[in-house]
Write a protein that holds these residues in place. Structure first.
Motif, mmCIF file in Angstrom:
data_model
loop_
_atom_site.group_PDB
_atom_site.id
_atom_site.type_symbol
_atom_site.label_atom_id
_atom_site.label_comp_id
_atom_site.label_asym_id
_atom_site.label_seq_id
_atom_site.Cartn_x
_atom_site.Cartn_y
_atom_site.Cartn_z
ATOM 1 N N LYS A 122 -9.286 5.625 3.233
ATOM 2 C CA LYS A 122 -10.193 4.507 3.008
ATOM 3 C C LYS A 122 -9.738 3.659 1.825
ATOM 4 O O LYS A 122 -9.744 2.418 1.883
ATOM 5 C CB LYS A 122 -11.613 5.017 2.768
ATOM 6 C CG LYS A 122 -12.658 3.916 2.628
ATOM 7 C CD LYS A 122 -14.053 4.497 2.480
ATOM 8 C CE LYS A 122 -15.077 3.381 2.356
ATOM 9 N NZ LYS A 122 -16.463 3.941 2.216
ATOM 10 N N SER A 123 -9.309 4.298 0.748
ATOM 11 C CA SER A 123 -8.861 3.558 -0.432
ATOM 12 C C SER A 123 -7.527 2.862 -0.166
ATOM 13 O O SER A 123 -7.271 1.773 -0.685
ATOM 14 C CB SER A 123 -8.739 4.486 -1.637
ATOM 15 O OG SER A 123 -7.750 5.472 -1.416
ATOM 16 N N ARG B 108 -8.379 -0.299 1.785
ATOM 17 C CA ARG B 108 -9.049 -1.276 0.917
ATOM 18 C C ARG B 108 -8.053 -1.954 -0.016
ATOM 19 O O ARG B 108 -8.104 -3.170 -0.219
ATOM 20 C CB ARG B 108 -10.138 -0.590 0.089
ATOM 21 C CG ARG B 108 -10.951 -1.588 -0.754
ATOM 22 C CD ARG B 108 -11.966 -0.888 -1.636
ATOM 23 N NE ARG B 108 -12.935 -0.144 -0.848
ATOM 24 C CZ ARG B 108 -13.062 1.180 -0.869
ATOM 25 N NH1 ARG B 108 -12.252 1.912 -1.628
ATOM 26 N NH2 ARG B 108 -13.958 1.789 -0.149
ATOM 27 N N PHE B 109 -7.127 -1.173 -0.577
ATOM 28 C CA PHE B 109 -6.120 -1.758 -1.459
ATOM 29 C C PHE B 109 -5.248 -2.755 -0.701
ATOM 30 O O PHE B 109 -4.922 -3.823 -1.214
ATOM 31 C CB PHE B 109 -5.230 -0.665 -2.065
ATOM 32 C CG PHE B 109 -4.133 -1.205 -2.934
ATOM 33 C CD1 PHE B 109 -4.366 -1.526 -4.261
ATOM 34 C CD2 PHE B 109 -2.861 -1.422 -2.407
ATOM 35 C CE1 PHE B 109 -3.361 -2.039 -5.058
ATOM 36 C CE2 PHE B 109 -1.842 -1.937 -3.192
ATOM 37 C CZ PHE B 109 -2.095 -2.245 -4.525
ATOM 38 N N THR C 132 0.814 -1.210 0.000
ATOM 39 C CA THR C 132 0.000 0.000 0.000
ATOM 40 C C THR C 132 0.852 1.266 0.000
ATOM 41 O O THR C 132 0.656 2.159 -0.831
ATOM 42 C CB THR C 132 -0.937 0.011 1.228
ATOM 43 O OG1 THR C 132 -1.728 -1.167 1.233
ATOM 44 C CG2 THR C 132 -1.843 1.230 1.191
ATOM 45 N N ALA D 162 -4.548 9.489 -2.793
ATOM 46 C CA ALA D 162 -5.535 8.476 -2.392
ATOM 47 C C ALA D 162 -5.996 8.716 -0.963
ATOM 48 O O ALA D 162 -5.211 9.109 -0.088
ATOM 49 C CB ALA D 162 -4.930 7.082 -2.520
ATOM 50 N N THR D 163 -7.263 8.476 -0.712
ATOM 51 C CA THR D 163 -7.820 8.644 0.638
ATOM 52 C C THR D 163 -7.387 7.494 1.536
ATOM 53 O O THR D 163 -6.969 6.430 1.065
ATOM 54 C CB THR D 163 -9.350 8.685 0.583
ATOM 55 O OG1 THR D 163 -9.831 7.415 0.101
ATOM 56 C CG2 THR D 163 -9.828 9.801 -0.343
#
Length: 558
Positions: free
Chosen positions: A377-378, A381-382, A363, A374-375
């Motif tokens: 949250k993203s 998730r990644f 990440t 990128a946030t």
């Protein structure tokens, strides 16, 4: 092999799972902000007890337990030196490496290399670390966990899949905070279970003297090792497996890479609230690392003694099953469930740590580099999706890994690490202490060491498989005959020479890099007073020296 699990045994195991899931749920709910710092570094506010217990539990996976106990059953006590030397390397982590890491505020070890050297060095370490997680961590942990399940009656691949799903659930849910708090509880369960197995086994053999008497009686039979071989940490320099020179000079190189530069371990110290707590956590883990000699290796010796008396049954060629065999066929009701819970605790703590570390690397060092906006949250998730992909790849590596494990799980683990760790250890160590070491020297040393190490790994695999015939007297024959610990030492020295030589002719460093390598002056070493940390450090060194003396030819003679 069938198992005889009672209602109480099953109840203890289920109770263990309930505790772990409850802690994971609590930890995930406590990540109130939902930031990347919370998920990947547990908010950077952890105390020394949590950090130290997590360091120990993350390292002591089922592959370590089965490997070290298997070494005990094989009379390969020098393997226990890896555990003892780790205590000394943890001192290095706490006093030398931790101040640099925490002052830079990095999330990952590759990120630190970019600050010290260059983007190319960061990318190299990111890729190599992820590959290392596949071939020396995740797949090996899954393999060892499946071996545990197989021993208690669950098919190998069924056990492997259960292992992945059970651990991945809470790791993905709560991030590093869930990992380190479950680690702390799992460390306690692991220690209690291992101590109980050791105590019960010795009791059944009539104590320590009874165990030694059984070993002496067995040694009179052709093919069985002499008694002193079970309790001697040191072997001659000519020994093909564990020469004392390799242990004393080669093993620490593996230790520096693993304990001081590997994301899998260092991430725990990055979660500490300050340098003092990180250092105390490293020292606490150092004391805990002295225990495996007594609670993992000795149970392997006990299992061998019980095998000689006909109390349990396992095949010495696959001695990594010695401890599970003893648990399954010998322990009484209740204690069996506790011991299996301890093995599962070791398995899940290591696997969850590997999941979280690989998630962090992929990440922060890849996804965030390509999507800097990128946030949080993203990012999270990644990391979760990337972990699932890594697990699938790791499962695919297991069949290849099994063919390399003639010497047992622990031997496989250490030998593979010996081929990939020396260049990384050299770049970190020399980069911390010498300003003139630069990015060009670092990347040339990293790739040179990688190519040589991977060539050794591949040719060794092909020769064992029979696809490569190596004739005696050839250069390749002598290359493969080098003991893996001596190989690690030679490769480290070669990489150090390349690093120094190329740096002398390389470009100058940027101001940011010059600032980083002068951190020693900011630590104010001159003003450090004798402290509790210093006392604990000296005491830890004394304990290590005492163990070395006790389990040596001189100690055994006394």
């Amino acid at each position: 092999m069938t198992t005889t699990m009672s209602f109480w045994d099953i109840g203890i195991i289920l109770f263990y799972f309930a505790i772990i899931l409850w802690i994971a749920q609590w930890a995930s709910k406590s990540n109130k902000t939902g930031t990347a710092s919370d998920y990947f570094l547990a908010g950077k506010n952890q105390g020394w007890l949590v950090v130290g217990a997590s360091l120990f539990a993350s390292n002591i996976g089922s592959e370590i337990i089965l490997g070290v106990s298997g070494a005990g059953a094989r009379a390969n006590m020098p393997m226990a030196n890896f555990e003892i030397i780790a205590s000394l390397v943890l001192i290095l982590l706490g006093w030398v490496f931790v101040p640099f890491y925490l002052r830079t505020g990095v999330y990952t070890m590759p990120e630190f290399l970019e600050k010290r050297y260059s983007k190319a060095c960061r990318n190299y370490l990111s890729v190599v670390s992820i590959l290392a997680y596949v071939i020396t961590k995740i797949s090996l942990i899954i393999f060892a966990g499946a071996l545990v399940f197989e021993t208690i009656g669950v098919p190998f691949w069924t056990g492997a899949i259960i292992t992945v799903i059970a651990t991945g659930f809470y790791t993905v849910l709560g991030g590093l905070k869930a990992v380190i708090y479950t680690d702390m509880v799992q460390a306690v369960i692991l220690l209690v279970g291992a101590i109980a197995v050791t105590g019960f086994g010795l009791y059944q053999l009539g104590g320590w003297d009874g165990m030694v008497a059984t070993l002496e009686l067995a040694s009179k039979t052709d093919g069985n090792p002499p008694t002193e071989r079970f309790f001697n940490l040191w072997r001659p320099m000519s020994d093909s497996e564990y020469p004392w020179t390799g242990m004393l000079f080669g093993a620490p190189i593996l230790g520096v890479w693993y304990w001081c530069t590997d994301q899998y371990i260092v991430q725990r110290t990055l979660s500490a609230k300050d340098i003092s707590n990180a250092r105390k956590g490293a020292l606490f883990a150092g004391y805990l690392k002295l225990l495996p000699v007594f609670i993992f290796f000795i149970p392997g010796v006990i299992a061998y003694a019980l095998l000689q008396k006909g109390e349990i049954n396992f095949v010495l060629e696959n001695a990594d099953q010695a401890l599970p065999a003893m648990i399954n066929s010998f322990l009484p009701i209740g204690l069996k469930g506790l011991a299996i819970a301890g093995l599962l605790a070791a398995l899940m703590s290591s696997l969850s740590s590997a999941f979280n570390s690989s998630s962090t690397l992929l990440t922060i060092d890849f996804y965030k580099q390509y999507k800097p906006n990128a946030t949080d949250k993203s990012l999270v998730r990644f990391g979760q999706i990337a972990t699932i992909v890594l697990v699938i790849v790791s499962l695919g590596w297991i069949p290849f890994m099994r063919s390399l494990m003639d010497g047992g799980i622990f031997h496989y683990l250490q030998s593979v690490q010996a081929y990939i760790s020396p260049p990384i250890a050299a770049v970190f160590l020399f980069g911390l202490f010498y300003k003139w070491i630069n990015a060009k020297g670092a990347i040339v040393a990293l790739w040179s060491g990688f190519i040589i190490g991977i060539f050794r790994l591949v040719t060794e695999f092909m020769s064992k498989e029979g696809s490569l015939v190596v004739e005696k007297g050839t250069i390749l024959y002598y290359f493969l005959e080098i003991n893996f610990l001596h190989f690690a030492l030679f490769l480290f020295l070669l990489c150090a020479v390349i690093l120094a030589f190329v740096s002398r002719f390389g470009e100058s460093k940027s101001e940011a890099q010059l600032t980083l390598v002068t951190f020693q002056k900011n630590i104010e070493i001159k003003n450090i007073q004798w402290s509790k940390d210093a006392t604990l450090t000296v005491l830890l060194v004394v304990f290590v020296l005492a163990l070395w003396a006790l389990f040596s030819p001189i100690g055994l003679a006394g």
